[in-house]
Design an enzyme around this catalytic site. Structure first.
Site, PDB file in Angstrom:
ATOM      1  CG  ASP A 125     -22.359  24.328  55.321  1.00  0.00           C
ATOM      2  OD1 ASP A 125     -23.095  24.355  54.879  1.00  0.00           O
ATOM      3  OD2 ASP A 125     -21.390  23.565  55.770  1.00  0.00           O
TER       4      ASP A 125
ATOM      5  CB  THR B 283     -32.657  24.790  56.917  1.00  0.00           C
ATOM      6  OG1 THR B 283     -31.586  24.335  55.866  1.00  0.00           O
ATOM      7  CG2 THR B 283     -33.774  24.733  56.787  1.00  0.00           C
TER       8      THR B 283
ATOM      9  CD  GLU C 269     -27.169  20.787  54.365  1.00  0.00           C
ATOM     10  OE1 GLU C 269     -26.747  22.498  54.497  1.00  0.00           O
ATOM     11  OE2 GLU C 269     -26.684  20.799  55.389  1.00  0.00           O
TER      12      GLU C 269
ATOM     13  CG  ASP D 172     -26.448  23.873  51.830  1.00  0.00           C
ATOM     14  OD1 ASP D 172     -27.434  23.793  51.295  1.00  0.00           O
ATOM     15  OD2 ASP D 172     -25.461  24.353  52.237  1.00  0.00           O
TER      16      ASP D 172
ATOM     17  CB  ILE E  36     -32.009  26.063  51.703  1.00  0.00           C
ATOM     18  CG1 ILE E  36     -32.834  26.068  51.220  1.00  0.00           C
ATOM     19  CG2 ILE E  36     -31.970  27.473  53.046  1.00  0.00           C
ATOM     20  CD1 ILE E  36     -34.890  26.233  50.800  1.00  0.00           C
ATOM     21  CG  ASP E  37     -25.779  27.747  54.276  1.00  0.00           C
ATOM     22  OD1 ASP E  37     -25.568  26.893  54.502  1.00  0.00           O
ATOM     23  OD2 ASP E  37     -25.267  29.306  54.460  1.00  0.00           O
TER      24      ASP E  37
HETATM   25  C1  IPD Z   1     -25.426  25.517  58.020  1.00  0.00           C
HETATM   26  C2  IPD Z   1     -25.260  26.826  58.138  1.00  0.00           C
HETATM   27  C3  IPD Z   1     -24.622  27.252  59.773  1.00  0.00           C
HETATM   28  C4  IPD Z   1     -23.587  26.885  60.312  1.00  0.00           C
HETATM   29  C5  IPD Z   1     -23.999  25.543  60.234  1.00  0.00           C
HETATM   30  C6  IPD Z   1     -24.366  24.330  58.406  1.00  0.00           C
HETATM   31  P1  IPD Z   1     -27.655  24.459  57.196  1.00  0.00           P
HETATM   32  O1  IPD Z   1     -26.179  24.906  57.165  1.00  0.00           O
HETATM   33  O2  IPD Z   1     -24.602  27.871  57.538  1.00  0.00           O
HETATM   34  O3  IPD Z   1     -24.854  28.578  60.177  1.00  0.00           O
HETATM   35  O4  IPD Z   1     -23.239  26.745  61.123  1.00  0.00           O
HETATM   36  O5  IPD Z   1     -22.328  24.793  60.178  1.00  0.00           O
HETATM   37  O6  IPD Z   1     -24.536  22.890  58.322  1.00  0.00           O
HETATM   38  O7  IPD Z   1     -27.590  23.356  57.623  1.00  0.00           O
HETATM   39  O8  IPD Z   1     -28.663  25.897  57.277  1.00  0.00           O
HETATM   40  O9  IPD Z   1     -27.197  24.543  55.297  1.00  0.00           O
HETATM   41 CA    CA Z   2     -25.302  25.291  55.244  1.00  0.00          CA
HETATM   42 CA    CA Z   3     -28.655  23.488  53.998  1.00  0.00          CA
END
Ligand code: IPD
Ligand code: CA
Ligand code: CA
Length: 283
Positions: free
Chosen positions: A220, A97, A72, A92, A94-95
């Site tokens: 994701d 963030t 990402e 990813d 950190i999913d």
């Molecule tokens: C996000 C999270 C969020 C989702 C977003 C993602 P990130 O990823 O998974 O729940 O709704 O579409 O982009 O930016 O925290 O890695």
């Molecule tokens: Ca993510």
């Molecule tokens: Ca992320």
């Protein structure tokens, strides 16, 4: 299990656990997080996201120099094919963030290996709760060693559904808001955690029974898609098609197989958009 697949899984799990240790170290160092925005005021990133992705990317390059990678935070390596499809790691760091910044919990690391379009291994790791979800193609899905199985049939009225669709502008633009309310009314309720990979891992673990999202990138959902499928569930588009792992973004339903027809029936009822062209919403 093929010898190589077993090695890939071990490697992915070691990577996730090392990345988790790094994140915990940085988080507990009590320094202020340096927060930046990316595509919008609500699309956040910290220096830790970037550091963790670099750490993972270096280890992948050292161990599997012929493999590609898509991360990402900007890592994009082609990889070379030896006669067939290319192996590609989709990461990813950190999913979730926003949760990481505000709550310091409810986020995860997501690491998947794909061979062409096919998931080979997938790991989703919650470093705060020390919960590691992993799956290996044809070998099942596990949570800290316990096998996951969501084949048991459930009706929507006895199910809990994860989604962030209710407040998204895109939901209204597509005329889907009433449909989400219908799902809320016909189920036991809606939950929104804010970390798509973790929410899909929770579908695989039976903590929620379905998860709906409109705009996910490959990093994701790459690992968690394999988790859900190996646990006996399905991952489909809102029209019931297979969800490609190629960028850019996809809407998807991850669910117990028995819930898919009813969810799709609801989502495909007539739609009317109610978004004003000039609204200034952030999501
Ligand atoms: C996000 C999270 C969020 C989702 C977003 C993602 P990130 O990823 O998974 O729940 O709704 O579409 O982009 O930016 O925290 O890695
Ligand atoms: Ca993510
Ligand atoms: Ca992320």
């Amino acid at each position: 299990m093929f010898y190589a697949q077993n090695n890939f899984l071990e490697f992915a799990r070691t990577l996730a656990s090392g990345a988790g240790e790094l994140i915990r170290e940085r988080l507990y160092a009590h320094k202020d997080l340096k927060i930046k925005t990316k595509s919008s005021p609500t699309d956040l990133v910290t220096e830790i996201d970037r550091e963790v992705e670099e750490w993972i990317a270096e280890r992948i390059k050292e161990t599997y120099p012929e493999h590609g990678m898509l991360g990402e935070e900007g890592t994009e390596r082609e990889g070379s094919s030896a006669g067939g499809s290319i192996y590609r790691w989709i990461v990813d760091p950190i999913d979730g963030t926003t949760n990481f910044i505000h709550q310091r919990i409810n986020f995860c690391i997501s690491i998947a290996l794909y061979h062409g379009d096919e998931g080979v291994v997938g790991v989703v790791y919650d470093p705060i709760r020390n919960e590691m979800f992993w799956a290996s193609r044809g070998e099942g899905a596990f949570l800290n060693g316990e096998k996951l199985d969501i084949r048991e049939k459930k009706e929507l009225m006895e199910s809990l559904v994860g989604t962030n669709l209710i407040w998204l502008r895109r939901t209204r633009k597509l005329g889907l808001l009433d449909h989400v309310y219908t799902i809320a009314r016909r189920s036991r309720g809606i939950r929104a955690l804010g970390a798509a990979a973790l929410e899909m891992a929770y579908v695989a673990a039976g903590r929620i029974d379905a998860f709906l999202s409109l705009k996910l990138s490959p990093w994701d959902f790459a690992a968690a898609k394999l988790l859900v499928e190996e646990a006996g569930g399905v991952v489909r588009s809102f029209t019931g098609d297979a969800v490609p792992i190629a960028p850019p973004e996809h809407g998807l339903i991850a669910a117990r197989t028995s819930l898919l027809p009813e969810l799709m029936d609801i989502l495909n009822e007539e739609r009317t958009s109610d978004v004003a062209a000039n609204d200034k919403e952030t999501h």
